[in-house]
Enzyme design. Structure first.
Site, PDB file in Angstrom:
ATOM      1  N   CYS A  52      -2.169  30.763  14.004  1.00 49.99           N
ATOM      2  CA  CYS A  52      -2.130  30.037  12.737  1.00 49.99           C
ATOM      3  C   CYS A  52      -1.624  30.884  11.563  1.00 49.99           C
ATOM      4  O   CYS A  52      -1.338  30.350  10.497  1.00 49.99           O
ATOM      5  CB  CYS A  52      -3.515  29.483  12.403  1.00 49.99           C
ATOM      6  SG  CYS A  52      -4.106  28.277  13.611  1.00 49.99           S
ATOM      7  N   HIS A 106      -4.377  28.294   4.822  1.00 56.00           N
ATOM      8  CA  HIS A 106      -4.192  27.653   6.119  1.00 56.00           C
ATOM      9  C   HIS A 106      -5.180  26.503   6.225  1.00 56.00           C
ATOM     10  O   HIS A 106      -6.375  26.651   5.923  1.00 56.00           O
ATOM     11  CB  HIS A 106      -4.429  28.667   7.244  1.00 56.00           C
ATOM     12  CG  HIS A 106      -4.541  28.040   8.589  1.00 56.00           C
ATOM     13  ND1 HIS A 106      -3.608  27.143   9.078  1.00 56.00           N
ATOM     14  CD2 HIS A 106      -5.496  28.154   9.552  1.00 56.00           C
ATOM     15  CE1 HIS A 106      -3.979  26.743  10.271  1.00 56.00           C
ATOM     16  NE2 HIS A 106      -5.121  27.333  10.588  1.00 56.00           N
ATOM     17  N   ASN A 164      -5.083  20.276  11.435  1.00 53.73           N
ATOM     18  CA  ASN A 164      -4.603  21.650  11.552  1.00 53.73           C
ATOM     19  C   ASN A 164      -3.340  21.640  12.415  1.00 53.73           C
ATOM     20  O   ASN A 164      -3.412  21.467  13.625  1.00 53.73           O
ATOM     21  CB  ASN A 164      -5.696  22.518  12.181  1.00 53.73           C
ATOM     22  CG  ASN A 164      -5.276  23.975  12.358  1.00 53.73           C
ATOM     23  OD1 ASN A 164      -4.121  24.325  12.180  1.00 53.73           O
ATOM     24  ND2 ASN A 164      -6.241  24.810  12.710  1.00 53.73           N
TER      25      ASN A 164
END
Length: 337
Positions: A117, A257, A287
């Site tokens: 990520c 994020h 996500n």
């Protein structure tokens, strides 16, 4: 005296699939509820890529086309393409190679970068070096992930989190102090047992046994990841601010994020930032791993003014984490669509 070259973002594009998997539909697939998901994760819906043979390059290609169209850039002018992804179409060729070929960026060399990520910021930092040295004039960074391809839709703890999407930015030289001005990146391999996908690589190639054991899906230990994400994202963001003399008042937006709404909230609070200074769109996309940062900036583009200070903060499997200071290079309302 010759002015320092910095790598400025001069345009941003994105693409998400049409199909939306909302919490109501998800609750018919696995033992969960909208209330449970919204309370613990903060995701209302996520876009899912459906169709045989469609991988991350399909989304990345469309994000890049969107970017080139918005900026009026000829594909043949692009010198380099870096694609950050944990869901490549295949091990080789690289997803970046596939995107370049589909879009016609035939003068560019291209490669993939994997940092889970954190990948988009890692790739952005890497790409900026090619601009700062004067080697290249136009570099594209793509974040593209088809997380639905490695998500176990019988696992109620992970399947509500993830969605599919892609975003891309164009980097060009700047001589007036705009662009990616600083970054602080880290990795710690001891975090690997807590967040990983065990199967599919050279250590555990695909077999009936690895498939039966569900080793080809995301494995995550939520509490360990939560604690590490909040502390590391906030600490690196504050470090970047400290060493550049930036206060909370100087920051237009934190671009975190989009891992989990609780992680985003906790990171912002730890940094002392008010909610309105935190970019959030996890409720609509989930996500999307390496696509979360460009998707956020793309959605907020119309609100961004030339000279705005953005702090980018990331955390991912590995563990990987970091933060960057980006001084925005143009008035977004002139280009946002």
């Amino acid at each position: 005296m010759e002015k320092k070259i910095t790598a400025a973002i001069t345009g941003i594009g994105a693409w998400v699939p049409d199909y939306i998997l909302d919490n109501e539909e998800l609750s018919r697939m696995v033992d969960t509820t909208d209330e449970w998901i919204m309370t613990r994760i903060g995701v209302s819906e996520r876009h899912i890529l459906k169709g045989e043979g469609m991988g991350s390059s399909y989304m990345g290609e469309r994000a890049v086309r969107n970017l080139l169209e918005k900026t009026g850039t000829d594909p043949m002018e692009i010198d380099l393409v870096i694609c950050s992804t944990v869901t490549p179409d295949m091990f080789f060729p690289a997803t970046a190679n596939l995107i370049s070929g589909k879009v016609g960026m035939n003068n560019a060399f291209s490669y993939d970068l994997i940092a889970a990520c954190s990948g988009f910021l890692f790739a952005l930092s890497t790409a900026s070096q090619f601009i700062e040295t004067g080697k290249y004039k136009k570099v594209i960074v793509v974040g593209a992930d088809k997380m639905s391809s490695i998500t176990d839709y019988t696992d109620r703890s992970t399947c509500p989190i993830f969605g599919d999407g892609a975003g891309a930015v164009l980097l060009e030289p700047n001589y007036d102090g705009y662009g990616l001005l600083d970054f602080d990146l880290h990795t710690d391999g001891s975090g690997a047992p807590h967040l990983h996908m065990k199967g599919g690589g050279s250590a555990y190639p695909p077999t009936h046994e690895t498939v039966d054991k569900k080793w080809h899906y995301i494995y995550q230990e939520g509490q360990v990841v939560f604690k590490a994400a909040v502390s590391n994202m906030a600490d690196t963001a504050l470090e970047v601010m400290r060493r550049n003399g930036l206060s909370v008042d100087d920051i237009a937006y934190l671009v975190p994020h989009q891992a989990n709404m609780r992680i985003i909230d906790a990171t912002g609070k730890r940094m002392g930032l008010p909610e309105e200074k935190c970019m959030v769109n996890i409720q609509r996309y989930g996500n999307t791993t390496t696509a979360t940062l460009p998707l956020c900036i793309w959605e907020y583009e119309k609100h961004l003014k030339k000279g705005d200070n953005l702090i980018l903060a990331v955390f991912g499997g590995g563990f990987t984490w970091g933060a960057g200071w980006l001084k925005w290079a143009y008035d977004g309302d002139k280009f946002a669509k």
